[in-house]
Design an enzyme around this catalytic site. Structure first.
Site, PDB file in Angstrom:
ATOM      1  N   THR A 125     -10.140  -5.102   2.430  1.00  0.00           N
ATOM      2  CA  THR A 125      -9.886  -3.751   2.939  1.00  0.00           C
ATOM      3  C   THR A 125     -10.138  -2.714   1.853  1.00  0.00           C
ATOM      4  O   THR A 125      -9.986  -3.012   0.653  1.00  0.00           O
ATOM      5  CB  THR A 125      -8.427  -3.626   3.419  1.00  0.00           C
ATOM      6  OG1 THR A 125      -8.125  -2.256   3.724  1.00  0.00           O
ATOM      7  CG2 THR A 125      -7.442  -4.100   2.380  1.00  0.00           C
ATOM      8  N   ASP A 126     -10.489  -1.507   2.260  1.00  0.00           N
ATOM      9  CA  ASP A 126     -10.644  -0.418   1.295  1.00  0.00           C
ATOM     10  C   ASP A 126      -9.318  -0.039   0.640  1.00  0.00           C
ATOM     11  O   ASP A 126      -9.297   0.596  -0.418  1.00  0.00           O
ATOM     12  CB  ASP A 126     -11.286   0.802   1.949  1.00  0.00           C
ATOM     13  CG  ASP A 126     -10.501   1.372   3.124  1.00  0.00           C
ATOM     14  OD1 ASP A 126      -9.477   0.772   3.521  1.00  0.00           O
ATOM     15  OD2 ASP A 126     -10.920   2.421   3.670  1.00  0.00           O
ATOM     16  N   GLU A 127      -8.213  -0.452   1.241  1.00  0.00           N
ATOM     17  CA  GLU A 127      -6.905  -0.057   0.719  1.00  0.00           C
ATOM     18  C   GLU A 127      -6.584  -0.692  -0.632  1.00  0.00           C
ATOM     19  O   GLU A 127      -5.670  -0.242  -1.324  1.00  0.00           O
ATOM     20  CB  GLU A 127      -5.812  -0.371   1.735  1.00  0.00           C
ATOM     21  CG  GLU A 127      -5.956   0.437   3.011  1.00  0.00           C
ATOM     22  CD  GLU A 127      -4.798   0.246   3.981  1.00  0.00           C
ATOM     23  OE1 GLU A 127      -3.638   0.279   3.528  1.00  0.00           O
ATOM     24  OE2 GLU A 127      -5.067   0.057   5.181  1.00  0.00           O
ATOM     25  N   TYR A 153       1.241  -4.425   1.576  1.00  0.00           N
ATOM     26  CA  TYR A 153       0.078  -4.961   2.285  1.00  0.00           C
ATOM     27  C   TYR A 153      -1.164  -4.942   1.409  1.00  0.00           C
ATOM     28  O   TYR A 153      -1.823  -5.974   1.204  1.00  0.00           O
ATOM     29  CB  TYR A 153      -0.191  -4.161   3.563  1.00  0.00           C
ATOM     30  CG  TYR A 153      -1.604  -4.323   4.068  1.00  0.00           C
ATOM     31  CD1 TYR A 153      -2.080  -5.571   4.456  1.00  0.00           C
ATOM     32  CD2 TYR A 153      -2.482  -3.228   4.127  1.00  0.00           C
ATOM     33  CE1 TYR A 153      -3.396  -5.730   4.900  1.00  0.00           C
ATOM     34  CE2 TYR A 153      -3.783  -3.383   4.569  1.00  0.00           C
ATOM     35  CZ  TYR A 153      -4.238  -4.634   4.954  1.00  0.00           C
ATOM     36  OH  TYR A 153      -5.532  -4.783   5.371  1.00  0.00           O
ATOM     37  N   LYS A 157      -3.527  -8.037  -0.318  1.00  0.00           N
ATOM     38  CA  LYS A 157      -4.966  -8.212  -0.138  1.00  0.00           C
ATOM     39  C   LYS A 157      -5.708  -8.155  -1.482  1.00  0.00           C
ATOM     40  O   LYS A 157      -6.661  -8.918  -1.701  1.00  0.00           O
ATOM     41  CB  LYS A 157      -5.519  -7.147   0.817  1.00  0.00           C
ATOM     42  CG  LYS A 157      -4.990  -7.252   2.241  1.00  0.00           C
ATOM     43  CD  LYS A 157      -5.421  -8.544   2.910  1.00  0.00           C
ATOM     44  CE  LYS A 157      -6.884  -8.535   3.296  1.00  0.00           C
ATOM     45  NZ  LYS A 157      -7.267  -9.762   4.068  1.00  0.00           N
TER      46      LYS A 157
END
Length: 318
Positions: A125-127, A153, A157
């Site tokens: 994810t870009d997060e 979260y 990741k």
């Protein structure tokens, strides 16, 4: 070719399976999913009718079951969509995210080491990059940007990504990673922003928007992301990470107003609520690597993608 898709009964995973089955009828697809709250066999209804598709209910943290699947099926490619992914839930109960997103990924990597694999592909994810300032529109995250996760979260990741990279260096495992911006489209669990707002607006309920709604996200239609993953597992270089952005930066409040406009609902339904802890301000990805190397670009425009998404959800309410 045999492709094992973990987390394939969820939002992006189910869309990917349907994409692959339509385009590669000679490939065999095996879906492994624990069927937690966000996964449903209804997402795979049409896939279950095909001879080249198989569903296995199992948790990726169950090492013995995962090893059994690898030993019996001998997949050529593993695409790992399995993850806990809702930021709000991770704030309430981080341990669940650490178990699935970190421990589960490690189990899959060990299975690939033991039984062999042509490619392990991780859906990230870009997060993991953290956020960008709202007033720096030209600033984008590229694949070399440092990892600065803001939530349990995104930290889980990012941890998985680092473990995967260590398996490349230590064991020479053929892996790749894709980090996409926010996905939207059919089959998304309605706790996420777009389906939540569609359902609430259609029912003329209050539309809760965090803070002042100025947080910006880059949106990519789920089919475009599925096509990117397909390009990577078939043409991408092992050991590489690819950003998959939609070139579509929209503030949350503007997006909610777009949904209201599509449904013919008044903005008076919008209600600003207390912001969540650690809320990232802006995400934006530089996708030039996957464009230049693999020829991928998003094909679905924001207006068309939102129209398709709204139609999918509202049609199922009639």
């Amino acid at each position: 070719m045999i492709i094992l898709v973990t987390g394939g009964a969820g939002f992006i995973g189910s869309n990917f399976i349907l994409y692959e089955l339509e385009r590669y009828p000679r490939d065999r697809i095996i879906c492994l999913d624990a069927l937690t709250y966000a996964g449903s066999l209804s997402n795979l209804e049409s896939a279950l009718q095909k001879d080249q598709f198989q569903f296995i209910k199992a948790d990726i943290c169950d090492r013995q079951k995962v090893y059994d699947v690898f030993r019996r099926e001998r997949p050529d490619i593993l695409v790992n969509f399995a993850a806990e992914s809702h930021v709000d839930r991770s704030i309430e109960d981080p341990a669940v995210f650490f178990r699935t997103n970190i421990e589960g990924t490690a189990v899959l990597l060990d299975a690939c080491r033991r039984y062999g694999i042509r490619r392990f592909h991780q859906i990230s994810t870009d997060e993991v990059y953290g956020d960008l300032p709202l007033d720096g529109e030209d600033l984008l995250f590229n694949e070399e940007s440092p990892l600065r996760p803001s939530s349990p979260y995104s930290a889980s990741k990012a941890s998985a990504d680092l473990i995967i990279q260590s398996y490349v260096r230590t064991y020479g495992l053929p892996v790749s990673i894709s980090r996409s911006s926010n996905n939207y489209g059919p089959r998304q669990f309605p706790e996420k922003l777009i389906p939540l707002m569609i359902r609430k607006a259609a029912a003329e309920e209050r539309l809760p928007v965090y803070g002042d709604g100025s947080n910006v996200r880059d949106w990519v239609y789920v089919e475009d992301n599925c096509r990117a993953v397909d390009f990577i597992i078939r043409k991408g270089r092992a050991g590489q990470t690819y950003n998959v952005g939609g070139n579509c930066q929209i503030s949350n409040i503007h997006l909610v107003k777009m949904i209201c406009d599509h449904l013919g609902k008044p903005y008076s339904l919008i209600e600003y609520v207390k912001d969540r802890p650690g809320h990232d301000r802006r995400y934006a990805l530089d996708s030039s690597k996957i464009r230049d190397e693999l020829g991928w670009e998003p094909q679905v425009s924001p207006s068309d993608g939102l129209r398709r998404t709204i139609s999918w959800y509202t049609d199922r309410k009639r």
